[in-house]
Design a protein around this motif. Structure first.
Motif, PDB file in Angstrom:
ATOM      1  N   GLN A   1     -12.202  -2.042  -4.332  1.00  0.00           N
ATOM      2  CA  GLN A   1     -11.906  -2.113  -2.903  1.00  0.00           C
ATOM      3  C   GLN A   1     -12.967  -2.937  -2.177  1.00  0.00           C
ATOM      4  O   GLN A   1     -12.646  -3.752  -1.315  1.00  0.00           O
ATOM      5  CB  GLN A   1     -11.831  -0.685  -2.346  1.00  0.00           C
ATOM      6  CG  GLN A   1     -10.905  -0.514  -1.160  1.00  0.00           C
ATOM      7  CD  GLN A   1      -9.490  -1.043  -1.423  1.00  0.00           C
ATOM      8  OE1 GLN A   1      -8.886  -0.669  -2.401  1.00  0.00           O
ATOM      9  NE2 GLN A   1      -9.000  -1.929  -0.571  1.00  0.00           N
TER      10      GLN A   1
ATOM     11  N   GLN B   1     -12.330  -6.402  -0.099  1.00  0.00           N
ATOM     12  CA  GLN B   1     -12.751  -6.551   1.305  1.00  0.00           C
ATOM     13  C   GLN B   1     -13.669  -7.767   1.431  1.00  0.00           C
ATOM     14  O   GLN B   1     -13.572  -8.528   2.382  1.00  0.00           O
ATOM     15  CB  GLN B   1     -13.479  -5.287   1.793  1.00  0.00           C
ATOM     16  CG  GLN B   1     -12.565  -4.118   2.151  1.00  0.00           C
ATOM     17  CD  GLN B   1     -11.502  -4.452   3.202  1.00  0.00           C
ATOM     18  OE1 GLN B   1     -10.322  -4.233   2.979  1.00  0.00           O
ATOM     19  NE2 GLN B   1     -11.896  -5.021   4.348  1.00  0.00           N
TER      20      GLN B   1
ATOM     21  N   SER C   1      -6.148 -11.392   4.792  1.00  0.00           N
ATOM     22  CA  SER C   1      -5.707 -10.123   4.194  1.00  0.00           C
ATOM     23  C   SER C   1      -5.158 -10.369   2.787  1.00  0.00           C
ATOM     24  O   SER C   1      -4.823 -11.512   2.430  1.00  0.00           O
ATOM     25  CB  SER C   1      -4.632  -9.454   5.061  1.00  0.00           C
ATOM     26  OG  SER C   1      -3.568 -10.351   5.238  1.00  0.00           O
TER      27      SER C   1
ATOM     28  N   ALA D   1      -6.115  -5.186   1.288  1.00  0.00           N
ATOM     29  CA  ALA D   1      -7.346  -5.450   2.028  1.00  0.00           C
ATOM     30  C   ALA D   1      -6.964  -6.092   3.342  1.00  0.00           C
ATOM     31  O   ALA D   1      -6.111  -6.978   3.394  1.00  0.00           O
ATOM     32  CB  ALA D   1      -8.255  -6.382   1.230  1.00  0.00           C
ATOM     33  N   ALA D   2      -7.584  -5.595   4.425  1.00  0.00           N
ATOM     34  CA  ALA D   2      -7.275  -6.098   5.758  1.00  0.00           C
ATOM     35  C   ALA D   2      -8.548  -5.991   6.581  1.00  0.00           C
ATOM     36  O   ALA D   2      -9.459  -5.238   6.218  1.00  0.00           O
ATOM     37  CB  ALA D   2      -6.165  -5.243   6.376  1.00  0.00           C
TER      38      ALA D   2
ATOM     39  N   TRP E   1     -11.409  -4.833   8.973  1.00  0.00           N
ATOM     40  CA  TRP E   1     -11.741  -3.412   9.159  1.00  0.00           C
ATOM     41  C   TRP E   1     -11.085  -2.814  10.397  1.00  0.00           C
ATOM     42  O   TRP E   1     -10.656  -1.678  10.410  1.00  0.00           O
ATOM     43  CB  TRP E   1     -13.265  -3.211   9.189  1.00  0.00           C
ATOM     44  CG  TRP E   1     -13.949  -3.922  10.329  1.00  0.00           C
ATOM     45  CD1 TRP E   1     -14.479  -5.164  10.301  1.00  0.00           C
ATOM     46  CD2 TRP E   1     -14.127  -3.438  11.668  1.00  0.00           C
ATOM     47  NE1 TRP E   1     -14.986  -5.508  11.513  1.00  0.00           N
ATOM     48  CE2 TRP E   1     -14.791  -4.445  12.391  1.00  0.00           C
ATOM     49  CE3 TRP E   1     -13.800  -2.256  12.334  1.00  0.00           C
ATOM     50  CZ2 TRP E   1     -15.118  -4.318  13.726  1.00  0.00           C
ATOM     51  CZ3 TRP E   1     -14.147  -2.124  13.673  1.00  0.00           C
ATOM     52  CH2 TRP E   1     -14.790  -3.142  14.359  1.00  0.00           C
TER      53      TRP E   1
ATOM     54  N   GLN F   1      -8.259  -3.454  11.666  1.00  0.00           N
ATOM     55  CA  GLN F   1      -6.796  -3.266  11.561  1.00  0.00           C
ATOM     56  C   GLN F   1      -6.416  -2.449  10.324  1.00  0.00           C
ATOM     57  O   GLN F   1      -5.254  -2.154  10.110  1.00  0.00           O
ATOM     58  CB  GLN F   1      -6.101  -4.634  11.442  1.00  0.00           C
ATOM     59  CG  GLN F   1      -6.265  -5.500  12.660  1.00  0.00           C
ATOM     60  CD  GLN F   1      -5.832  -6.919  12.379  1.00  0.00           C
ATOM     61  OE1 GLN F   1      -5.878  -7.373  11.250  1.00  0.00           O
ATOM     62  NE2 GLN F   1      -5.425  -7.635  13.417  1.00  0.00           N
ATOM     63  N   LYS F   2      -7.455  -2.152   9.536  1.00  0.00           N
ATOM     64  CA  LYS F   2      -7.205  -1.613   8.199  1.00  0.00           C
ATOM     65  C   LYS F   2      -6.326  -0.356   8.201  1.00  0.00           C
ATOM     66  O   LYS F   2      -5.322  -0.284   7.484  1.00  0.00           O
ATOM     67  CB  LYS F   2      -8.532  -1.307   7.520  1.00  0.00           C
ATOM     68  CG  LYS F   2      -8.499  -1.493   6.050  1.00  0.00           C
ATOM     69  CD  LYS F   2      -9.875  -1.367   5.492  1.00  0.00           C
ATOM     70  CE  LYS F   2      -9.732  -0.957   4.053  1.00  0.00           C
ATOM     71  NZ  LYS F   2     -10.863  -0.229   3.584  1.00  0.00           N
ATOM     72  N   ASP F   3      -6.704   0.617   9.056  1.00  0.00           N
ATOM     73  CA  ASP F   3      -5.993   1.897   9.028  1.00  0.00           C
ATOM     74  C   ASP F   3      -4.512   1.730   9.334  1.00  0.00           C
ATOM     75  O   ASP F   3      -3.649   2.262   8.629  1.00  0.00           O
ATOM     76  CB  ASP F   3      -6.616   2.884  10.007  1.00  0.00           C
ATOM     77  CG  ASP F   3      -7.966   3.339   9.500  1.00  0.00           C
ATOM     78  OD1 ASP F   3      -8.226   3.102   8.293  1.00  0.00           O
ATOM     79  OD2 ASP F   3      -8.753   3.890  10.286  1.00  0.00           O
TER      80      ASP F   3
ATOM     81  N   GLN G   1      -2.568  -0.253   6.465  1.00  0.00           N
ATOM     82  CA  GLN G   1      -2.401   0.348   5.137  1.00  0.00           C
ATOM     83  C   GLN G   1      -1.005   0.952   4.922  1.00  0.00           C
ATOM     84  O   GLN G   1      -0.481   0.927   3.817  1.00  0.00           O
ATOM     85  CB  GLN G   1      -3.460   1.419   4.907  1.00  0.00           C
ATOM     86  CG  GLN G   1      -4.379   1.021   3.777  1.00  0.00           C
ATOM     87  CD  GLN G   1      -5.711   1.723   3.847  1.00  0.00           C
ATOM     88  OE1 GLN G   1      -5.866   2.698   4.580  1.00  0.00           O
ATOM     89  NE2 GLN G   1      -6.661   1.239   3.079  1.00  0.00           N
TER      90      GLN G   1
END
Ligand code: ADP
Length: 420
Positions: free
Chosen positions: A27, A31, A47, A62-63, A65, A67-69, A72
């Motif tokens: 991971q 990132q 991404s 991977a996106a 940080w 926008q990550k949540d 996903q």
């Protein structure tokens, strides 16, 4: 100016690749790949999407940080997206203005409250097979993505593709391991239930036929003897099964007591004398220390000895010889059972102590075992902190030998070594 900038970009890229390959956590690597990708291509964000067979969609692995949540949980359809087009065609794609392209899937923008203007998307290829997509989004100042950006992303994509492949392999290994564990558990449950359920009726069959033999006319003795001896064979199989099972579930215990190993050997040889005579196989004993006393569970060691002697006779042709040598070596008693029988190939030898393992050949198929005798012998010897092994030459014969610690201190020390 351009040459200078591009040189420094390549240096950055090389440096990043070196750092990435030293990183162990997938991971973190992914990132890092997107942050290097956006930095070196002057993009706002980048991404990585991975194709998931389970739902036939691309998932964000991977996106950025921030926008990550929210990203996903998003699923990108393969048939109606730029990433999907790149995935299906396994070709890079540059879109300067996504509004002009009907492949653009706007739902991701809506979900993460972002505005995509331009995209550079590169397929992640593993041996020509596409496994996902690396995207750089919005080159700053509305500049156009160029050939150098494509090369940079392709280089990073090769690294990301390897990670995705490794993740897949790891996932498959874990799934296989889980399936193997499930099968192993089912096997254990089956053995435990079957041996428990068979023991009682079998005890009744043997008990009642033994009683009948006493009271019935002699002309029927032969049939009853067959019932009794077949019952005894079944009992032996069940005992073997539950012995290995108990050991593996940690339920096996040994009752330590002083006993004479030479006597135990003699008793066991006597028990097989008739079988050996029938096959014209002769026993030759060499007990170098007739007074040797050991501390251990004589019954369990007797089971190991019996199984080895039984095999030695079974796998030796008529007129063959079985030698039993007992000696003392520093700290241990050593027993070797040597036959001049059929022998075992070097390929089969490492497996013979495994449960249910039988060497496949027309010779062994005549022998009615279940491939449990040696695994039981191993359990019995190892329960005492001992060691058992075999050597063999095909067509010449085999030697099975075991070591048993001479006293309890030795046993405890050996047991500790054995357990670790
Ligand atoms: P089984 O109870 O079926 O005999 P074992 O676990 O005792 O199973 O033995 C496993 C296999 O190892 C046997 O099927 C046989 O092929 C081989 N084997 C064991 N002992 C000997 C021996 N003394 N000589 C040749 N082969 C042997």
């Amino acid at each position: 100016m351009t040459i200078k900038k591009s040189l420094s970009n390549r240096e950055h890229l090389l440096e990043s690749m070196r750092t990435l390959s030293a990183e162990l956590d997938y991971q973190t690597v992914l990132q890092s790949v997107i942050s290097v990708a956006s930095k070196l291509t002057n993009s706002e964000v980048a991404s990585i999407l991975k194709y998931e067979e389970a739902d036939g969609h691309l998932h964000f692995l991977a996106a950025p940080w921030f926008q990550k949540d929210s990203m996903q949980s998003l699923r990108v359809p393969v048939d109606e997206s730029i990433a999907g087009w790149v995935y299906q065609h396994a070709e890079p794609l540059v879109i300067q203005d996504v509004k002009e392209d009907k492949r653009f899937y706007s739902e991701v923008d809506q979900a993460v409250k972002f505005q995509t203007n331009s995209i550079l998307a590169i397929p992640l290829l593993v041996q020509g097979r596409c496994v996902g997509v690396l995207e750089a989004i919005n080159k700053v100042n509305r500049a156009h993505y160029n050939g150098e950006d494509v090369i940079i992303l392709e280089t990073l994509a090769s690294q990301a593709a390897l990670i995705l492949e490794n993740m897949d392999l790891e996932q498959r290994v874990t799934q296989m391991q889980a399936a193997t564990d499930r099968l192993e558990q089912m096997k254990k449950d089956f053995i435990a239930i079957a041996s428990h359920e068979l023991r009682t009726p079998l005890g009744l069959i043997i008990g009642h036929s033994t009683f009948l033999r006493e009271v019935i006319e002699e002309e029927h003795h032969e049939q009853l003897d067959t019932i009794i001896s077949s019952g005894a064979k079944l009992k032996e199989i069940i005992e073997n099964l539950s012995n290995v099972q108990n050991f593996q579930s940690g339920a096996a215990s040994i009752r330590m007591k002083k006993f004479s190993l030479p006597n135990l050997i003699k008793e066991n040889i006597d028990a097989f004398q008739e079988k050996a005579k029938d096959k014209k196989v002769s026993f030759h004993t060499d007990i170098k220390h007739p007074d040797l006393l050991l501390e251990g569970d004589a019954e369990k060691i007797g089971i190991a000895l019996g199984n080895l002697l039984k095999n030695a006779v079974s796998f030796t042709s008529e007129g063959g010889h079985v030698f039993i040598i007992m000696e003392q070596i520093p700290g241990y008693a050593k027993v070797a059972i040597i036959d001049d029988g059929i022998g075992i190939t070097a390929k089969e030898l490492p497996h013979i102590f495994e449960r249910f393992y039988q060497v496949e050949s027309h010779l062994t198929r005549q022998h009615g075992g279940m491939g449990l005798g040696l695994s039981v012998a191993k359990v019995m010897i190892e329960l005492h902190g001992g060691k058992i092994w075999a050597e063999s030459i095909l067509g010449k014969g085999s030697q099975f030998a075991f070591l048993l610690p001479l006293d309890r201190d030795q046993f405890n020390a050996a047991e500790r070594v054995f357990q670790h």
